[in-house]
Design a protein around this motif. Structure first.
Motif, short mmCIF file in Angstrom:
data_model
loop_
_atom_site.label_atom_id
_atom_site.label_comp_id
_atom_site.label_asym_id
_atom_site.label_seq_id
_atom_site.Cartn_x
_atom_site.Cartn_y
_atom_site.Cartn_z
N GLN A 136 0.87 -1.19 0.00
CA GLN A 136 0.00 0.00 0.00
C GLN A 136 0.89 1.23 0.00
OE1 GLN A 136 -3.08 0.19 2.98
NE2 GLN A 136 -3.70 2.24 2.36
N THR A 137 0.73 2.07 -1.02
CA THR A 137 1.60 3.24 -1.13
C THR A 137 0.83 4.55 -0.93
OG1 THR A 137 1.22 3.14 -3.51
CG2 THR A 137 3.27 2.16 -2.71
N VAL A 138 -0.50 4.45 -0.87
CA VAL A 138 -1.34 5.64 -0.76
C VAL A 138 -2.48 5.35 0.21
CG1 VAL A 138 -2.77 7.27 -2.07
CG2 VAL A 138 -0.88 6.15 -3.20
N ASN A 139 -2.81 6.33 1.05
CA ASN A 139 -4.02 6.21 1.89
C ASN A 139 -5.14 6.95 1.17
OD1 ASN A 139 -5.84 5.78 3.92
ND2 ASN A 139 -4.99 7.31 5.31
N ARG A 140 -6.11 6.20 0.67
CA ARG A 140 -7.18 6.82 -0.12
C ARG A 140 -8.50 6.76 0.62
NH1 ARG A 140 -5.27 7.06 -5.51
NH2 ARG A 140 -3.76 5.41 -5.90
N PHE A 141 -9.30 7.78 0.47
CA PHE A 141 -10.66 7.76 0.98
C PHE A 141 -11.51 8.79 0.25
CE2 PHE A 141 -10.00 11.47 3.73
CZ PHE A 141 -8.64 11.40 4.03
N THR A 142 -12.82 8.64 0.43
CA THR A 142 -13.76 9.61 -0.13
C THR A 142 -14.18 10.52 1.01
OG1 THR A 142 -14.61 7.80 -1.47
CG2 THR A 142 -15.90 9.83 -1.46
N LEU A 143 -14.14 11.81 0.77
CA LEU A 143 -14.60 12.79 1.77
C LEU A 143 -15.93 13.35 1.32
CD1 LEU A 143 -13.92 14.69 4.29
CD2 LEU A 143 -13.13 16.31 2.56
N ALA A 144 -16.91 13.37 2.24
CA ALA A 144 -18.19 14.02 1.95
C ALA A 144 -18.31 15.26 2.83
CB ALA A 144 -19.34 13.06 2.25
N ARG A 145 -18.71 16.37 2.20
CA ARG A 145 -18.98 17.58 2.98
C ARG A 145 -20.41 18.00 2.67
NH1 ARG A 145 -14.56 22.14 2.85
NH2 ARG A 145 -15.18 22.34 0.68
N VAL A 169 -24.30 25.29 8.21
CA VAL A 169 -23.59 24.34 9.08
C VAL A 169 -23.05 23.22 8.20
CG1 VAL A 169 -23.74 22.86 11.12
CG2 VAL A 169 -25.25 24.86 10.90
N GLN A 170 -21.79 22.84 8.47
CA GLN A 170 -21.17 21.80 7.64
C GLN A 170 -20.95 20.52 8.43
OE1 GLN A 170 -17.66 23.51 5.76
NE2 GLN A 170 -18.95 24.04 4.00
N GLY A 171 -21.18 19.41 7.76
CA GLY A 171 -20.91 18.10 8.35
C GLY A 171 -19.96 17.34 7.46
N LEU A 172 -19.04 16.59 8.11
CA LEU A 172 -18.01 15.86 7.38
C LEU A 172 -18.13 14.37 7.61
CD1 LEU A 172 -14.98 18.08 8.46
CD2 LEU A 172 -16.07 18.10 6.22
N ALA A 173 -17.71 13.61 6.62
CA ALA A 173 -17.63 12.15 6.78
C ALA A 173 -16.61 11.65 5.77
CB ALA A 173 -18.99 11.50 6.53
N ALA A 174 -16.01 10.50 6.07
CA ALA A 174 -15.05 9.92 5.14
C ALA A 174 -15.18 8.41 5.13
CB ALA A 174 -13.62 10.32 5.51
N SER A 201 -28.26 2.31 -0.86
CA SER A 201 -27.41 1.11 -0.96
C SER A 201 -28.07 0.01 -1.78
CB SER A 201 -27.07 0.57 0.44
OG SER A 201 -28.14 -0.17 0.96
N TYR A 202 -29.37 0.10 -1.96
CA TYR A 202 -30.03 -0.93 -2.78
C TYR A 202 -29.51 -0.87 -4.22
CZ TYR A 202 -33.36 -0.94 1.11
OH TYR A 202 -33.92 -0.99 2.35
N LEU A 203 -29.12 0.34 -4.64
CA LEU A 203 -28.63 0.52 -6.01
C LEU A 203 -27.10 0.63 -6.07
CD1 LEU A 203 -31.21 3.15 -7.24
CD2 LEU A 203 -31.19 0.72 -7.74
N GLY A 204 -26.49 1.01 -4.98
CA GLY A 204 -25.04 1.17 -4.96
C GLY A 204 -24.47 0.22 -3.94
N TRP A 205 -23.39 0.62 -3.26
CA TRP A 205 -22.89 -0.22 -2.18
C TRP A 205 -23.11 0.49 -0.87
CZ3 TRP A 205 -19.53 0.92 -6.30
CH2 TRP A 205 -18.72 2.03 -6.10
N ARG A 206 -22.75 -0.21 0.22
CA ARG A 206 -23.11 0.35 1.52
C ARG A 206 -22.31 1.62 1.82
NH1 ARG A 206 -20.96 -4.34 5.63
NH2 ARG A 206 -18.76 -3.98 5.26
N ASN A 207 -22.98 2.59 2.36
CA ASN A 207 -22.37 3.90 2.58
C ASN A 207 -22.66 4.44 3.97
OD1 ASN A 207 -20.99 4.74 0.11
ND2 ASN A 207 -22.99 4.40 -0.84
N TYR A 208 -22.60 3.52 4.95
CA TYR A 208 -22.91 3.96 6.31
C TYR A 208 -21.89 4.96 6.87
CZ TYR A 208 -27.11 1.34 6.90
OH TYR A 208 -28.40 0.91 6.78
N TRP A 209 -20.73 5.05 6.22
CA TRP A 209 -19.75 6.04 6.66
C TRP A 209 -20.33 7.45 6.63
CZ3 TRP A 209 -18.24 9.53 2.79
CH2 TRP A 209 -18.51 9.14 1.48
N LEU A 210 -21.35 7.68 5.76
CA LEU A 210 -21.94 9.02 5.60
C LEU A 210 -22.70 9.48 6.84
CD1 LEU A 210 -23.29 8.56 1.99
CD2 LEU A 210 -21.65 10.31 2.69
#
Ligand SMILES: [Mg+2]
Length: 414
Positions: A29-38, A45-50, A88-97
């Motif tokens: 593993q050479t990179v730490n990758r993630f998706t950030l949601a704002r 008011v802003q909320g963050l999740a990754a 998630s029924y159409l995509g994959w699970r996204n409980y991180w949000l």
């Protein structure tokens, strides 16, 4: 208050040195990758999740999420969870949000997440910090690993977790024995077999059955190991329960199991002594909390998984702090590849263990995460940006003005 805008970013932080995760044999593993949601509300008011990512696999996620989440009341966590599940029924699970909803709710109420989850304010204000264990991530030769564990002990950790992933059970046992003899009772040792979600993507990986797990658990008990983690597939519930009945060492796991509907059955069957759901993977924060409450009611232990990025560390830290804290929290560390600095690179303040092996309990409202905008600019790529106005235009284009107005009216009434 409503969610008015959703932005999504791909984040990619190159590691200083490659990290070789024990759970993906042969993979550097050479990179730490993630998706950030704002998410931004109509009141600003802003909320963050990754969410941990392998690459840019979520490139189309925004088109799916926009219609589900824009216009929602972010403080209505239940409806938010329902929409995330529906997507998630159409995509994959996204409980991180789910974390972004709690982040907004916490900022509105002026409370840190652990407090909204029922954490004991008096205890936590007095305590300020909670114990963590050093969670190593690679397979190293036994003698080298013994020295590294002793060094972690000198840094202040009193518990260290090892990985085993050899085809030969005796090699795994030799690793644990060498470390156990070197520490000689001065540190607690946990062992993670990473069989819960075995990956054989590059090199082949060992696959344990009940007999191998029971044999290894026996050796661990003789060597004074504090717990054995993920000794079998995450869905081998009957075998896990049987192993736990036979084992003299506590059995732990559940890091990627898919929420309360799975944990409820696992609790009934008696799969684990220590439950480790990760609130950024299956089931989200609410389900991890539910597992924590069930553990408390049944005299079991709870210690969430935290390995992926700084958001997972912080979100699970909050969940952990809201409960009994009767087991140390996981603190991923495997220099030079995997260090807190890189793990938490997007955060203005990384979660750092002190000389007593403890980390600070966040006090700021919501998640208490401030992201480093310079790091976001440098390592982030925005791939989605939609506001309620943008969604309205898109709906008119796709469905015509009459239908778009009818849909908007219906949404307002909900
Ligand atoms: Mg694990």
């Amino acid at each position: 208050m409503k969610i008015d805008r959703i932005e999504l970013f791909h984040l990619a932080f190159p590691l200083e040195k490659p990290f070789y995760p024990a759970w993906i044999p042969g993979y550097p593993q050479t990179v730490n990758r993630f998706t950030l949601a704002r998410m931004t509300t109509d009141e600003g008011v802003q909320g963050l999740a990754a969410g941990a990512a392998f690459s840019s696999e979520r490139a189309g996620l925004g088109d799916l999420l926009g219609p589900y989440l824009i216009g929602l009341d972010p403080c209505d966590i239940e409806t938010g969870r329902q929409r995330i599940r529906e997507a998630s029924y159409l995509g994959w699970r996204n409980y991180w949000l789910e974390a972004a909803f709690w982040d907004i709710k916490g900022k509105v109420e002026g409370k840190p997440l652990w407090q909204m989850l029922g954490g004991d304010s008096d205890r936590l204000s007095a305590q300020q910090r909670l114990p963590v264990y050093a969670s190593t991530g690679e397979i190293h030769p036994p003698e080298q690993r013994a020295e590294e564990v002793l060094a972690l002990g000198e840094q202040g950790f009193d518990t260290v977790k090892l990985r085993v992933h050899d085809f030969d059970a005796e090699e795994d046992i030799r690793l644990v024995r060498t470390v156990a003899e070197a520490v000689n009772g001065r540190l607690q040792i946990g062992v993670d077999a990473n069989q819960g979600w075995r990956v054989a993507l590059i090199d082949d990986a060992p696959l344990w059955g009940l007999d191998r797990a029971a044999y290894f658990a026996d050796a661990c008990a003789d060597l004074g190991v504090a717990w054995l983690e993920e000794p079998l597939d995450m869905h081998a519930w009957d075998d896990l329960a049987e192993l736990r009945r036979r084992s003299r060492v506590p059995v732990a796991g559940g890091e990627l199991n898919d929420g309360w509907h799975e944990f409820r059955v696992m609790l009934e069957k008696g799969c684990f002594d220590i439950y480790q759901p990760d609130a950024t993977f299956g089931g989200g924060i609410s389900d991890a909390k539910r597992v924590q409450c069930a553990c408390a009611a049944q005299g079991l232990h709870f210690a969430p998984h935290t390995w992926s990025n700084g958001f997972s560390m912080v979100v699970n830290l909050h969940v952990h702090a809201s409960g009994a804290m009767d087991h140390p929290l996981e603190y991923p560390i495997e220099p030079p590849g995997w260090t807190p600095k890189f793990r938490d690179a997007l955060l203005t303040e990384p979660v750092l263990a002190d000389e007593n092996g403890t980390v600070a309990i966040p006090t700021a409202p919501g998640l208490g995460i401030e992201i480093d905008e310079n790091q976001l600019k440098r390592h982030g790529e925005k791939f989605f940006d939609l506001s309620s106005k943008g969604l309205a235009i898109k709906t008119i284009r796709e469905k015509g003005l009459f239908t778009a107005l009818r849909l908007a009216r219906k949404k307002r009434r909900r």
